[in-house]
Design a protein around this motif. Structure first.
Motif, mmCIF file in Angstrom:
data_model
loop_
_atom_site.group_PDB
_atom_site.id
_atom_site.type_symbol
_atom_site.label_atom_id
_atom_site.label_comp_id
_atom_site.label_asym_id
_atom_site.label_seq_id
_atom_site.Cartn_x
_atom_site.Cartn_y
_atom_site.Cartn_z
ATOM 1 N N ALA A 1 60.977 82.965 -14.450
ATOM 2 C CA ALA A 1 61.106 81.858 -13.357
ATOM 3 C C ALA A 1 62.267 81.190 -13.162
ATOM 4 C CB ALA A 1 59.977 80.641 -13.354
ATOM 5 N N ASP A 2 63.210 81.266 -11.951
ATOM 6 C CA ASP A 2 64.380 80.822 -11.714
ATOM 7 C C ASP A 2 64.189 79.346 -11.407
ATOM 8 O OD1 ASP A 2 66.736 79.931 -10.641
ATOM 9 O OD2 ASP A 2 67.068 81.995 -9.678
ATOM 10 N N LEU A 3 64.657 78.287 -12.399
ATOM 11 C CA LEU A 3 64.439 77.135 -12.173
ATOM 12 C C LEU A 3 65.710 76.355 -11.845
ATOM 13 C CD1 LEU A 3 61.662 76.314 -14.733
ATOM 14 C CD2 LEU A 3 61.442 76.640 -12.172
ATOM 15 N N SER A 4 66.828 77.198 -11.247
ATOM 16 C CA SER A 4 68.117 76.751 -11.068
ATOM 17 C C SER A 4 68.253 75.952 -9.840
ATOM 18 C CB SER A 4 69.189 77.949 -11.147
ATOM 19 O OG SER A 4 68.871 78.744 -10.038
ATOM 20 N N GLY A 5 69.296 75.312 -9.717
ATOM 21 C CA GLY A 5 69.754 74.575 -8.560
ATOM 22 C C GLY A 5 69.548 75.415 -7.344
ATOM 23 N N SER A 6 69.839 76.628 -7.206
ATOM 24 C CA SER A 6 70.048 77.313 -6.175
ATOM 25 C C SER A 6 68.771 77.606 -5.503
ATOM 26 C CB SER A 6 70.528 78.929 -6.304
ATOM 27 O OG SER A 6 69.999 79.814 -7.361
ATOM 28 N N ILE A 7 67.406 77.235 -5.932
ATOM 29 C CA ILE A 7 66.080 77.791 -5.873
ATOM 30 C C ILE A 7 65.474 76.166 -5.137
ATOM 31 C CG2 ILE A 7 63.740 78.126 -6.570
ATOM 32 C CD1 ILE A 7 65.539 80.421 -6.749
ATOM 33 N N ASP A 8 65.436 76.481 -3.558
ATOM 34 C CA ASP A 8 64.662 75.246 -3.064
ATOM 35 C C ASP A 8 63.473 74.994 -3.577
ATOM 36 O OD1 ASP A 8 62.917 76.790 -1.377
ATOM 37 O OD2 ASP A 8 64.436 77.238 0.023
ATOM 38 N N GLU A 9 62.863 73.680 -3.157
ATOM 39 C CA GLU A 9 61.573 73.018 -3.527
ATOM 40 C C GLU A 9 60.637 73.923 -3.001
ATOM 41 O OE1 GLU A 9 60.968 70.757 -5.715
ATOM 42 O OE2 GLU A 9 62.952 70.808 -6.147
ATOM 43 N N ALA A 10 60.648 74.722 -1.690
ATOM 44 C CA ALA A 10 59.583 75.419 -1.223
ATOM 45 C C ALA A 10 59.408 76.902 -2.163
ATOM 46 C CB ALA A 10 60.063 76.033 0.173
ATOM 47 N N ALA A 11 60.531 77.343 -2.388
ATOM 48 C CA ALA A 11 60.535 78.555 -3.339
ATOM 49 C C ALA A 11 59.795 78.408 -4.569
ATOM 50 C CB ALA A 11 61.970 79.138 -3.163
ATOM 51 N N ARG A 12 60.467 77.180 -5.065
ATOM 52 C CA ARG A 12 60.093 76.734 -6.714
ATOM 53 C C ARG A 12 58.514 76.436 -6.616
ATOM 54 N NH1 ARG A 12 63.519 73.055 -10.279
ATOM 55 N NH2 ARG A 12 64.801 74.112 -9.165
ATOM 56 N N ALA A 13 57.723 75.726 -5.480
ATOM 57 C CA ALA A 13 56.487 75.525 -5.266
ATOM 58 C C ALA A 13 55.677 76.870 -5.041
ATOM 59 C CB ALA A 13 56.010 74.589 -4.176
ATOM 60 N N ALA A 14 56.435 77.956 -4.419
ATOM 61 C CA ALA A 14 55.507 79.094 -4.249
ATOM 62 C C ALA A 14 55.641 79.995 -5.689
ATOM 63 C CB ALA A 14 56.348 80.161 -3.142
ATOM 64 N N ALA A 15 56.707 79.891 -6.604
ATOM 65 C CA ALA A 15 56.726 80.460 -7.478
ATOM 66 C C ALA A 15 55.676 79.921 -8.615
ATOM 67 C CB ALA A 15 58.158 80.477 -8.261
ATOM 68 N N THR A 16 55.620 78.572 -8.744
ATOM 69 C CA THR A 16 54.628 77.915 -9.353
ATOM 70 C C THR A 16 53.321 78.348 -9.082
ATOM 71 O OG1 THR A 16 56.006 76.088 -9.664
ATOM 72 C CG2 THR A 16 53.706 75.604 -10.120
ATOM 73 N N MET A 17 52.922 78.384 -7.745
ATOM 74 C CA MET A 17 51.360 78.901 -7.571
ATOM 75 C C MET A 17 51.206 80.253 -8.057
ATOM 76 S SD MET A 17 49.765 78.514 -3.626
ATOM 77 C CE MET A 17 51.089 77.636 -3.233
#
Length: 163
Positions: free
Chosen positions: A52-68
């Motif tokens: 999982a890319d958790l860097s600053g270039s990932i916005d919150e929506a993309a991070r939430a989708a990856a988490t799900m």
């Protein structure tokens, strides 16, 4: 006679469909129906690494989708399967260690740095041997940007081809 491995996953309502046989599938090559022989992977336990890319270039929506997606994948595995999460920003970290499948996994922050070490994270996932002949599946959630890896794409491609 040439043999081609064709991995197939069938799901219904997000859950794996079990007990499928070769007769449940048709495969065509250039319009010619091919003979299928199948070995059920249900009898084989899998190792699954979710990167999982958790860097600053990932916005919150993309991070939430990856988490799900990570939770969906980890909970859809069998208890005999193993799953782990590798997270990365500038640094790469194993966020969970190997866990039995069928349980939710959560992401925690990766310490330090503003960069993105995508290729290093992929190499870390590939270099960890799968347990006792288990097939090893690596799934990467990223925007594809890499700014700080020591390795480059060609090196990771070479590793993937030799493992």
């Amino acid at each position: 006679s040439e043999v081609v491995l064709l991995p197939v996953a069938v799901t219904a309502d997000g859950r794996p469909v079990r007990d499928l046989a070769a007769g449940d599938f048709e495969v065509f090559d250039n319009g010619v129906r091919q003979r299928i022989t199948a070995a059920s992977l249900e009898a084989l336990a899998l190792d699954v690494t979710l990167v999982a890319d958790l860097s600053g270039s990932i916005d919150e929506a993309a991070r939430a989708a990856a988490t799900m997606d990570i939770e969906t994948i980890s909970t859809s595995l069998n208890a005999d399967d193993r799953v782990r999460v590798i997270g990365f920003g500038e640094r790469v970290a194993d966020l969970s260690g190997w866990r039995p499948g069928g349980q939710p996994l959560t992401l925690r922050p990766v310490p330090g740095g503003a960069g993105t070490s995508l290729y290093d994270a992929m190499a870390a996932a590939l270099l960890t041997p799968a347990g006792d002949g288990r097939p090893h599946l690596v799934v990467v959630f990223t925007d594809g940007r890499d700014t700080t890896s020591l390795l480059d794409r060609a090196a990771v491609d070479l590793m993937a081809g030799q493992i």
